[in-house]
Design a protein around this motif. Structure first.
Motif, PDB file in Angstrom:
ATOM      1  N   ASN A 472     -34.039  14.329 -19.292  1.00 57.07           N
ATOM      2  CA  ASN A 472     -33.185  15.036 -20.241  1.00 57.07           C
ATOM      3  C   ASN A 472     -31.931  14.225 -20.537  1.00 57.07           C
ATOM      4  N   GLY A 473     -31.446  13.481 -19.541  1.00 57.32           N
ATOM      5  CA  GLY A 473     -30.325  12.579 -19.779  1.00 57.32           C
ATOM      6  C   GLY A 473     -30.686  11.439 -20.703  1.00 57.32           C
ATOM      7  N   SER A 493     -31.821   4.447 -21.949  1.00 51.10           N
ATOM      8  CA  SER A 493     -32.436   5.764 -22.104  1.00 51.10           C
ATOM      9  C   SER A 493     -33.777   5.728 -21.382  1.00 51.10           C
ATOM     10  N   SER A 494     -33.835   6.397 -20.237  1.00 52.25           N
ATOM     11  CA  SER A 494     -35.011   6.300 -19.367  1.00 52.25           C
ATOM     12  C   SER A 494     -35.853   7.567 -19.462  1.00 52.25           C
ATOM     13  N   ALA A 495     -37.146   7.381 -19.723  1.00 46.72           N
ATOM     14  CA  ALA A 495     -38.105   8.485 -19.838  1.00 46.72           C
ATOM     15  C   ALA A 495     -37.578   9.594 -20.744  1.00 46.72           C
ATOM     16  N   PRO A 496     -37.173   9.247 -21.957  1.00 42.60           N
ATOM     17  CA  PRO A 496     -36.541  10.253 -22.816  1.00 42.60           C
ATOM     18  C   PRO A 496     -37.529  11.025 -23.681  1.00 42.60           C
ATOM     19  N   LEU A 497     -37.132  12.227 -24.060  1.00 42.33           N
ATOM     20  CA  LEU A 497     -37.674  12.885 -25.239  1.00 42.33           C
ATOM     21  C   LEU A 497     -36.886  12.360 -26.424  1.00 42.33           C
ATOM     22  N   THR A 498     -37.556  11.991 -27.506  1.00 41.64           N
ATOM     23  CA  THR A 498     -36.827  11.522 -28.689  1.00 41.64           C
ATOM     24  C   THR A 498     -37.289  12.198 -29.974  1.00 41.64           C
ATOM     25  N   ASP A 499     -38.556  12.591 -30.059  1.00 42.88           N
ATOM     26  CA  ASP A 499     -39.041  13.334 -31.230  1.00 42.88           C
ATOM     27  C   ASP A 499     -39.078  14.802 -30.846  1.00 42.88           C
ATOM     28  N   MET A 500     -37.977  15.502 -31.105  1.00 37.10           N
ATOM     29  CA  MET A 500     -37.868  16.887 -30.657  1.00 37.10           C
ATOM     30  C   MET A 500     -38.677  17.848 -31.513  1.00 37.10           C
ATOM     31  N   THR A 501     -39.148  17.407 -32.672  1.00 39.49           N
ATOM     32  CA  THR A 501     -39.969  18.292 -33.497  1.00 39.49           C
ATOM     33  C   THR A 501     -41.390  18.402 -32.964  1.00 39.49           C
ATOM     34  N   ARG A 502     -41.791  17.471 -32.074  1.00 38.30           N
ATOM     35  CA  ARG A 502     -43.152  17.452 -31.552  1.00 38.30           C
ATOM     36  C   ARG A 502     -43.184  17.387 -30.022  1.00 38.30           C
ATOM     37  N   TYR A 503     -42.060  17.693 -29.363  1.00 40.91           N
ATOM     38  CA  TYR A 503     -41.999  17.535 -27.914  1.00 40.91           C
ATOM     39  C   TYR A 503     -42.952  18.478 -27.178  1.00 40.91           C
ATOM     40  N   GLU A 504     -43.288  19.618 -27.806  1.00 42.12           N
ATOM     41  CA  GLU A 504     -44.153  20.598 -27.138  1.00 42.12           C
ATOM     42  C   GLU A 504     -45.612  20.170 -27.067  1.00 42.12           C
ATOM     43  N   LEU A 505     -45.971  19.107 -27.775  1.00 41.80           N
ATOM     44  CA  LEU A 505     -47.372  18.724 -27.926  1.00 41.80           C
ATOM     45  C   LEU A 505     -47.851  17.740 -26.868  1.00 41.80           C
ATOM     46  N   SER A 506     -46.978  17.327 -25.960  1.00 40.11           N
ATOM     47  CA  SER A 506     -47.371  16.345 -24.950  1.00 40.11           C
ATOM     48  C   SER A 506     -46.615  16.592 -23.655  1.00 40.11           C
ATOM     49  N   GLY A 507     -47.107  15.965 -22.566  1.00 34.65           N
ATOM     50  CA  GLY A 507     -46.451  16.113 -21.275  1.00 34.65           C
ATOM     51  C   GLY A 507     -46.317  17.562 -20.869  1.00 34.65           C
ATOM     52  N   LEU A 508     -45.153  17.910 -20.341  1.00 35.28           N
ATOM     53  CA  LEU A 508     -44.868  19.297 -19.962  1.00 35.28           C
ATOM     54  C   LEU A 508     -44.034  20.013 -21.018  1.00 35.28           C
ATOM     55  N   GLY A 509     -44.021  19.478 -22.225  1.00 31.22           N
ATOM     56  CA  GLY A 509     -43.156  20.015 -23.262  1.00 31.22           C
ATOM     57  C   GLY A 509     -43.324  21.496 -23.517  1.00 31.22           C
ATOM     58  N   ASP A 510     -44.568  22.001 -23.444  1.00 33.48           N
ATOM     59  CA  ASP A 510     -44.776  23.417 -23.751  1.00 33.48           C
ATOM     60  C   ASP A 510     -44.156  24.333 -22.707  1.00 33.48           C
ATOM     61  N   ARG A 511     -43.710  23.777 -21.573  1.00 37.16           N
ATOM     62  CA  ARG A 511     -43.048  24.593 -20.549  1.00 37.16           C
ATOM     63  C   ARG A 511     -41.527  24.609 -20.712  1.00 37.16           C
ATOM     64  N   TRP A 512     -41.012  23.884 -21.679  1.00 38.64           N
ATOM     65  CA  TRP A 512     -39.561  23.710 -21.787  1.00 38.64           C
ATOM     66  C   TRP A 512     -38.955  24.440 -22.977  1.00 38.64           C
ATOM     67  N   THR A 513     -39.688  25.379 -23.537  1.00 40.49           N
ATOM     68  CA  THR A 513     -39.153  26.059 -24.717  1.00 40.49           C
ATOM     69  C   THR A 513     -37.926  26.914 -24.385  1.00 40.49           C
ATOM     70  N   ALA A 514     -37.810  27.376 -23.137  1.00 41.39           N
ATOM     71  CA  ALA A 514     -36.617  28.141 -22.765  1.00 41.39           C
ATOM     72  C   ALA A 514     -35.371  27.267 -22.802  1.00 41.39           C
ATOM     73  N   GLU A 515     -35.546  25.967 -22.614  1.00 40.90           N
ATOM     74  CA  GLU A 515     -34.417  25.023 -22.644  1.00 40.90           C
ATOM     75  C   GLU A 515     -34.117  24.547 -24.056  1.00 40.90           C
ATOM     76  N   THR A 555     -46.261  12.281 -16.202  1.00 39.65           N
ATOM     77  CA  THR A 555     -46.949  13.457 -16.736  1.00 39.65           C
ATOM     78  C   THR A 555     -45.976  14.500 -17.267  1.00 39.65           C
ATOM     79  N   ARG A 556     -44.674  14.218 -17.175  1.00 44.41           N
ATOM     80  CA  ARG A 556     -43.678  15.128 -17.748  1.00 44.41           C
ATOM     81  C   ARG A 556     -43.356  14.744 -19.196  1.00 44.41           C
ATOM     82  N   VAL A 557     -42.912  13.503 -19.375  1.00 38.19           N
ATOM     83  CA  VAL A 557     -42.526  13.018 -20.708  1.00 38.19           C
ATOM     84  C   VAL A 557     -43.460  11.880 -21.094  1.00 38.19           C
ATOM     85  N   ASP A 558     -44.220  12.073 -22.142  1.00 39.73           N
ATOM     86  CA  ASP A 558     -45.156  11.042 -22.584  1.00 39.73           C
ATOM     87  C   ASP A 558     -44.390   9.818 -23.094  1.00 39.73           C
TER      88      ASP A 558
END
Length: 612
Positions: A472-473, A493-515, A555-558
């Motif tokens: 997340n950092g 920038s280490s192991a980042p999410l960068t495309d936030m419009t599609r973050y739910e489609l890979s890794g553990l993204g679908d578990r992070w919608t509360a964040e 397996t968290r952030v693709d």
């Protein structure tokens, strides 16, 4: 060094533009999402070659590696866990991996399980009588844990392995013949030797489990929901709706303890929806130890002492300095906890409630942490934790999410930088534990304000300021460098999410919608798109030097996020500073270790001038 953008590997820009919730969204590098495609493999190989060429110019790389290794070679031991007269501790000798001990006997040594050293002990939980141990291991940093059970006396496996148990909590029943756990995102009861589990709850969520010592009361928590069961009458848990994160458990005094909305409440487990205020911690609760006459309440940086009956504060445990408290455990009216700060490895201390004294090993402090305050854009006072001297190359580190407080912890990475003459600054920004109601843009604004404050107060200059973050950092850093590139000379920038419009489609993204929110919701999508780093990259901007790092077993952030961001920045930047991707195929989420730390430090030292 790389002289111009023409030196970068070719990356085709697709004319892919979509309309999503009435918004126009371009995605020219979507093809880089497919790691198996021939074009992606070729591009990735070219990026690997580019990184190795650049890394070959870093003359200090091996010096940094040796120093980080030396500073990492510290011994550590966890707080003890007592079960049935047995004491369980996790110990790590200097330069070695951690081994689980029972009393003075090694019980689980990951290196003996797997001589390659790729197997990690992720979690462990002894049965109430201490005769059995449930433990979870994963391989290659992929965090896909399997759960097994062994006999503590003989060390022999007696159950498992059970797959699909990624960081599952384990709640043993008192007889030690069964436990509740989470498998494949379901809460289940497992009897040893029985291949057929009983499913208790199936909500496709991440769960926390608590079972009272007598085995009667079971609590199941998710990020925004709660279930409670009296196992003496019915195993089916009753739903207790919540509008905020709530944690509930029944203590050894048979009182119901509820942590919710920044306070601790108590009640009667026979009436689990009726609570009354008990006490309010001075920060976000990280631990609770119930002793004979007092209750110890730990937050990220302190432990307060309260009257057990009334909850009234009686004082606090003296700590060696300003740092972080963790891993609170209790046994026979004593409590153990760990303390660490930026220059002090984790050390175990023991508080004796009978005498009121705290004992622990003394440590030599190589440097002190300064606490500075700075104003956020809306006037809120926030903190910076600084080690090192002002006026030179500086690393600003941040995280800003998932309720994690960033208080100082031991870091060979940070200490090596400070020893070399730099300053290392940790920003406590909204989005961390104390500010869960913050928007992500507010978190980014807080981080940018921290950079502006360091420059305005003479701690550093824009030509000497680097930013760094992981997971997340990493998202935070990517967002900051696209919104205010002129403030920084370098970024990791280490192991980042960068495309936030599609973050739910890979890794553990679908578990992070509360964040983060969900792209399925029009309002959330608009917010995600507004700060999505990949979509904020603009042609002709002079971006700082950027090092993106990604890991093949993450397996968290693709790694697709790092690939797409790298391609976008390499195409767009108008500066002469490099944009690079460092990929480790056999490492997991931010588990690159000493080699990664050394490469990051060499990159930052070169780009900020520390190595000149």
């Amino acid at each position: 060094m790389i002289d111009s953008v023409q030196s970068y590997p070719c990356a085709e820009r697709l004319s892919l533009v979509e309309q999503v919730h009435g918004r126009t969204v371009a995605d020219p590098y979507r093809w880089l999402e497919d790691s198996s495609a021939a074009a992606t493999r070729q591009w990735s190989q070219d990026q690997d070659d580019l990184w190795l060429t650049y890394a070959g110019t870093l003359t200090s790389r091996f010096r940094w590696k040796n120093r980080v290794r030396q500073l990492s070679e510290v011994s550590s031991v966890s707080t003890p866990v007592w079960r049935g007269g047995r004491c369980f501790t996790l110990r790590r000798e200097a330069g070695q991996h951690a081994v689980l001990f029972v009393d003075e006997t090694p019980l689980i040594d990951p290196k003996r399980l797997d001589p390659t050293g790729l197997t990690t002990l992720d979690a462990w939980q002894p049965s109430p009588d201490g005769t059995k141990l449930a433990f979870q291991v994963s391989r290659g940093g992929d965090e896909r844990s399997t759960l097994s059970v062994l006999d503590v006396s003989t060390g022999e496996l007696i159950d498992g392995p059970l797959d699909g148990c990624r960081y599952s909590p384990v709640a043993w029943l008192p007889d030690g013949d069964a436990f509740y756990y989470v498998r494949l995102r379901q809460v289940r009861r497992h009897h040893l030797g029985d291949p057929d589990d009983i499913t208790i709850l199936d909500r496709e969520a991440s769960y926390g489990l608590e079972l009272s010592a007598d085995g009667r009361w079971l609590t199941i928590c998710t990020s925004d929901d709660l279930w409670f069961a009296d196992l003496s009458t019915d195993e089916s848990p009753a739903h207790i709706p919540q509008d905020t994160t709530t944690i509930m458990s029944v203590g050894p005094d048979n009182r119901l303890y509820v942590v919710t909305a920044g306070r601790i409440c108590i009640g009667d487990p026979d009436e689990p929806t009726v609570w009354r205020d008990y006490l309010r911690p001075d920060g976000t609760l990280t631990g609770l130890a119930i002793l004979d006459d007092v209750v110890l309440v730990s937050t990220a940086d302190q432990i307060s002492i309260h009257d057990r009956e009334t909850g009234d504060r009686q004082g606090a445990i003296d700590l060696p300095g300003f740092g972080s408290v963790g891993s609170l455990s209790a046994h026979q009216n004593r409590a153990w906890f760990t303390y660490t700060d930026s220059v002090t490895p984790p050390t175990v201390y023991c508080y004796d409630a009978d005498t009121g004294k705290t004992t622990g090993a003394s440590t030599r402090r190589a440097a002190e942490t300064q606490r500075l305050s700075y104003p956020a854009p809306d006037g809120t006072e926030l903190e910076l934790h600084v080690i090192g001297r002002p006026g030179g190359p500086t690393i600003l580190y941040g995280y800003g999410g998932f309720g994690q407080s960033l208080t100082p912890t031991y870091s060979a990475f940070a200490l090596a930088w400070v020893e070399a003459g730099g300053a290392f600054v940790t920003a406590t920004i909204r989005g961390d534990a104390a500010h869960r109601d913050a928007t992500k843009q507010q978190t980014i604004d807080d981080f940018i304000a921290a950079a502006e404050h360091l420059i305005a107060e003479g701690w550093t200059t824009a030509d000497q300021l680097a930013i760094c973050g992981e997971s997340n950092g990493g998202l935070l850093v990517a967002a900051a460098l696209t919104q205010r590139p002129e403030l920084f000379t370098a970024a990791v920038s280490s192991a980042p999410l960068t495309d936030m419009t599609r973050y739910e489609l890979s890794g553990l993204g679908d578990r992070w919608t509360a964040e983060y929110g969900t792209a399925k919701d029009p309002a959330d999508f608009g917010n995600l798109l507004s700060y999505s780093p990949y979509h904020r990259v603009a042609d002709g901007v002079k971006y700082p030097a950027v090092l993106l790092t990604a890991f093949g077993n993450d397996t968290r952030v693709d790694p697709l996020h790092a690939r797409k961001m790298c391609a976008a920045l390499q195409h767009a930047t108008a500066s002469q500073r490099p944009v690079l991707l460092r990929f480790e195929p056999d490492a997991g989420h931010t588990t690159g270790g000493i080699n990664l730390a050394a490469d990051m430090l060499a990159f930052l030292a070169t780009e900020t001038g520390l190595d000149q």
